[in-house]
Design a protein around this motif. Sequence first.
Motif, mmCIF file in Angstrom:
data_model
loop_
_atom_site.group_PDB
_atom_site.id
_atom_site.type_symbol
_atom_site.label_atom_id
_atom_site.label_comp_id
_atom_site.label_asym_id
_atom_site.label_seq_id
_atom_site.Cartn_x
_atom_site.Cartn_y
_atom_site.Cartn_z
ATOM 1 N N ARG A 374 0.818 -1.216 0.000
ATOM 2 C CA ARG A 374 0.000 0.000 0.000
ATOM 3 C C ARG A 374 0.850 1.264 0.000
ATOM 4 O O ARG A 374 0.507 2.264 -0.612
ATOM 5 C CB ARG A 374 -0.917 -0.016 1.216
ATOM 6 N N ASN A 375 1.983 1.243 0.694
ATOM 7 C CA ASN A 375 2.869 2.406 0.760
ATOM 8 C C ASN A 375 4.256 2.022 0.267
ATOM 9 O O ASN A 375 5.195 1.876 1.050
ATOM 10 C CB ASN A 375 2.944 2.935 2.193
ATOM 11 N N PRO A 376 4.414 1.862 -1.044
ATOM 12 C CA PRO A 376 5.699 1.387 -1.567
ATOM 13 C C PRO A 376 6.800 2.433 -1.408
ATOM 14 O O PRO A 376 6.542 3.635 -1.350
ATOM 15 C CB PRO A 376 5.383 1.145 -3.040
ATOM 16 N N TYR A 377 8.024 1.941 -1.343
ATOM 17 C CA TYR A 377 9.196 2.825 -1.353
ATOM 18 C C TYR A 377 9.667 2.916 -2.812
ATOM 19 O O TYR A 377 10.511 2.155 -3.248
ATOM 20 C CB TYR A 377 10.302 2.252 -0.473
ATOM 21 N N ASN A 378 9.090 3.860 -3.546
ATOM 22 C CA ASN A 378 9.352 3.942 -4.978
ATOM 23 C C ASN A 378 10.258 5.112 -5.366
ATOM 24 O O ASN A 378 10.392 5.428 -6.544
ATOM 25 C CB ASN A 378 8.032 4.024 -5.754
ATOM 26 N N VAL A 379 10.870 5.766 -4.384
ATOM 27 C CA VAL A 379 11.792 6.862 -4.669
ATOM 28 C C VAL A 379 13.221 6.326 -4.601
ATOM 29 O O VAL A 379 13.677 5.866 -3.547
ATOM 30 C CB VAL A 379 11.611 8.021 -3.667
ATOM 31 N N LYS A 380 13.935 6.404 -5.707
ATOM 32 C CA LYS A 380 15.258 5.814 -5.790
ATOM 33 C C LYS A 380 16.301 6.636 -5.039
ATOM 34 O O LYS A 380 16.125 7.828 -4.802
ATOM 35 C CB LYS A 380 15.674 5.659 -7.258
ATOM 36 N N LEU A 381 17.377 5.977 -4.679
ATOM 37 C CA LEU A 381 18.516 6.627 -4.036
ATOM 38 C C LEU A 381 19.158 7.627 -4.989
ATOM 39 O O LEU A 381 18.983 7.546 -6.213
ATOM 40 C CB LEU A 381 19.555 5.577 -3.630
ATOM 41 N N LYS A 382 19.931 8.561 -4.412
ATOM 42 C CA LYS A 382 20.599 9.545 -5.260
ATOM 43 C C LYS A 382 21.984 9.856 -4.705
ATOM 44 O O LYS A 382 22.144 10.109 -3.511
ATOM 45 C CB LYS A 382 19.779 10.832 -5.352
ATOM 46 N N ASP A 383 22.986 9.822 -5.571
ATOM 47 C CA ASP A 383 24.340 10.287 -5.267
ATOM 48 C C ASP A 383 24.921 9.592 -4.033
ATOM 49 O O ASP A 383 25.301 10.235 -3.051
ATOM 50 C CB ASP A 383 24.338 11.807 -5.084
ATOM 51 N N ILE A 384 25.002 8.275 -4.111
ATOM 52 C CA ILE A 384 25.588 7.471 -3.035
ATOM 53 C C ILE A 384 27.005 7.076 -3.436
ATOM 54 O O ILE A 384 27.233 6.579 -4.544
ATOM 55 C CB ILE A 384 24.752 6.202 -2.769
ATOM 56 N N THR A 385 27.964 7.281 -2.551
ATOM 57 C CA THR A 385 29.357 6.915 -2.802
ATOM 58 C C THR A 385 29.759 5.762 -1.892
ATOM 59 O O THR A 385 29.641 5.854 -0.669
ATOM 60 C CB THR A 385 30.295 8.108 -2.551
ATOM 61 N N ILE A 386 30.232 4.667 -2.502
ATOM 62 C CA ILE A 386 30.715 3.504 -1.764
ATOM 63 C C ILE A 386 32.180 3.329 -2.132
ATOM 64 O O ILE A 386 32.508 2.938 -3.264
ATOM 65 C CB ILE A 386 29.881 2.255 -2.094
ATOM 66 N N ALA A 387 33.084 3.649 -1.198
ATOM 67 C CA ALA A 387 34.503 3.743 -1.541
ATOM 68 C C ALA A 387 35.390 3.113 -0.477
ATOM 69 O O ALA A 387 35.140 3.243 0.723
ATOM 70 C CB ALA A 387 34.896 5.212 -1.719
ATOM 71 N N ASN A 388 36.439 2.414 -0.955
ATOM 72 C CA ASN A 388 37.508 1.936 -0.062
ATOM 73 C C ASN A 388 37.007 1.016 1.047
ATOM 74 O O ASN A 388 37.543 1.021 2.157
ATOM 75 C CB ASN A 388 38.259 3.127 0.545
ATOM 76 N N ASN A 389 35.975 0.231 0.757
ATOM 77 C CA ASN A 389 35.461 -0.747 1.717
ATOM 78 C C ASN A 389 36.035 -2.125 1.411
ATOM 79 O O ASN A 389 36.432 -2.422 0.283
ATOM 80 C CB ASN A 389 33.930 -0.812 1.631
ATOM 81 N N ILE A 390 36.057 -2.982 2.427
ATOM 82 C CA ILE A 390 36.377 -4.395 2.244
ATOM 83 C C ILE A 390 35.118 -5.196 2.566
ATOM 84 O O ILE A 390 34.532 -5.028 3.637
ATOM 85 C CB ILE A 390 37.519 -4.846 3.165
ATOM 86 N N VAL A 391 34.693 -6.041 1.633
ATOM 87 C CA VAL A 391 33.521 -6.896 1.841
ATOM 88 C C VAL A 391 33.903 -8.316 1.453
ATOM 89 O O VAL A 391 34.296 -8.572 0.304
ATOM 90 C CB VAL A 391 32.315 -6.430 1.008
ATOM 91 N N THR A 392 33.795 -9.240 2.394
ATOM 92 C CA THR A 392 34.090 -10.636 2.097
ATOM 93 C C THR A 392 33.110 -11.536 2.833
ATOM 94 O O THR A 392 32.691 -11.233 3.952
ATOM 95 C CB THR A 392 35.539 -10.994 2.454
ATOM 96 N N GLY A 393 32.703 -12.613 2.187
ATOM 97 C CA GLY A 393 31.759 -13.546 2.786
ATOM 98 C C GLY A 393 31.576 -14.754 1.904
ATOM 99 O O GLY A 393 31.987 -14.756 0.735
ATOM 100 N N SER A 394 30.922 -15.773 2.443
ATOM 101 C CA SER A 394 30.814 -17.045 1.730
ATOM 102 C C SER A 394 29.399 -17.386 1.299
ATOM 103 O O SER A 394 29.168 -18.456 0.749
ATOM 104 C CB SER A 394 31.366 -18.172 2.615
#
Length: 451
Positions: A374-394
Motif C-alpha cells: 500500500r505504501n511502496p518505497y518507490n523513490v530511488k537513491l541519489k548520489d551514493i558513494t561507496i569507496a575503499n570498503n572491504i567486503v568478504t563472505g561465503s
Amino acid sequence: MKTFTYSKLLLFLCTCCYLSTYAQTTVSDDKELRDLVNSASAGSVFIIPNGTYRDFEARFSDAKGTPGNPIIIKAETIGGVTFTKESVFSLKRCEHIVLEGFVFDCEGENTLVKLEGSNNIRITRNVFELKTTVPIKWVFIGGIYNDYTFQHTSHHNRIDHNIFQNKTTPGHYITIDGTSNQDESDSRQSQYDRIDHNYFKNNSPRAKNEQESIRIGWSQMSKSSGFTIVEHNLFEDCDGDPEIVSVKSCDNIIRHNTFRKSYGTLSFRHGNRNRAEGNYFFGDNKPNGTFESSTIHTGGIRIYGTDHVIVNNYMEGLKGTIWNAPIALTQGDAIDGNSTNLTKHFRAERVTIAYNTLVNNTYGIEIGYDKPGRNPYNVKLKDITIANNIVTGSTNSMISYINGNDQGGEVKFFNNIMYPTGSANLTSDGSTFAANQVNEINPGLTFDGTV
C-alpha cells in the motif's frame, strides 16, 4: 627542605579551604534533600548514606552549580544506595549538577531520571532497572512541559558509565527530546548532549515500535540539529526494536560503540548530516528470531536522509537482510525538502560509505528494497558513494540489488575490495565492475583476538 615544608603547608591550607568552602552534607530524607539542593550554593556536596530507600522522590527546581563547582548528589559509596518502588529524580531548570553512584531497582510508571529545561547535568556510575507493565522512558532529556517559549532548553548534558538493563516494555533506556512550540511547527532538540561509556543490555522482547535503547529526536524534531555524541558504549542483546539506536535529527555523531548479538540496526531514520564512525557490530552466532511471523536478525546500519557519513565501521557475523542488512540502503517514499510529512522515509541522498569492513556476514551491502504494497518505497537513491570498503563472505552477494533495483547509476563505487568465497557471488544480478571501482581479490584478513 624549607621549600618542601612550605609546599606541604600550602597544600594543607588549600585542602582546609576547599573543605570549609564546600562542606559535605549527609541527608537521607527526600524532602530535606530537595530543599537543601534547591537552595544550595555552587560546589555543595550532598551524600545519601548507604541503604535502601523506597519511594524516594528527589525533585529539584532552579538549582544551579557552576562549571568549576557543580552541585554533587551522590551515594556514600558507589552502588551502596538502592532506590526502590516509585523512586524518581526530576530536575527542572537546573544547571551543573552531578548524580552519581545510585542503583535504581524500581517499579511503577515514572521516568527514573527526567531533565526538563536543564543543562550541564551529569548522570554517572548508576545502575538502572525498572519493572513495569506500561511504556516508560527511563532517562529523559527534554523541555519543560507546557512551556513553549524556548526560554529554558536542555543542552550539554552527559550520561556516562552507567548500566541500563532488563527492559521488557516499550519506551527507551535514554530519550533525547527537546522543546516545541504549541502547534509543534517549531521543534528543537536538546543540543550537545553526550552519551558515553554505558552498558545497555537485555532489552526485549521485540515490540512493534518505541523500544529503542536510545532514541535521539523524533519525526517533528528531525529538521533540528542535536549535535549529540553517542560514543564508547556497549549494546548487548538489545532486541526490543528494529532500531537499536534511532537517530531522528541532524548533525549527530555515533562513534566507537560496540553492538553484540542484537536484533536490529543503528538507524539513521530521520535527519541529515549524521555520522557513524568506528562502530563494531558482531552477530556472535545469535540465531534468527521471530516477531509476528516475521524473521528478525542481527544487523548493521540502515540509512535515510541526506549528507550522512558512514566510515570505518566493522561488521562481522551478522545475519540480517533487507532492513537489517550490514549496510541497508532501501529506497524511500519521499525526497528531502519535497514533503511536509516528516514521518516519511526520505531517500538516502549524498551519502558517503567508506573504509568499512564487512566480514563473513550472511548478506552484504543491500541496495534498493522497494517495500511493495500500500505504501511502496518507490523513490530511488541519489548520489551514493561507496569507496575503499572491504567486503568478504561465503554466502549470497557482496552487493545485492533487491528486486533488481540497481538505482540507475546513482550508486557509485570507488576502490573497494570485495572477495566472495564459498557459494557467494560478487553481485546479485551478475554485474561486474571496473578495476578502479571494485577489485575482486583476497584482502588477506587474519583473525586477531576478536576481529
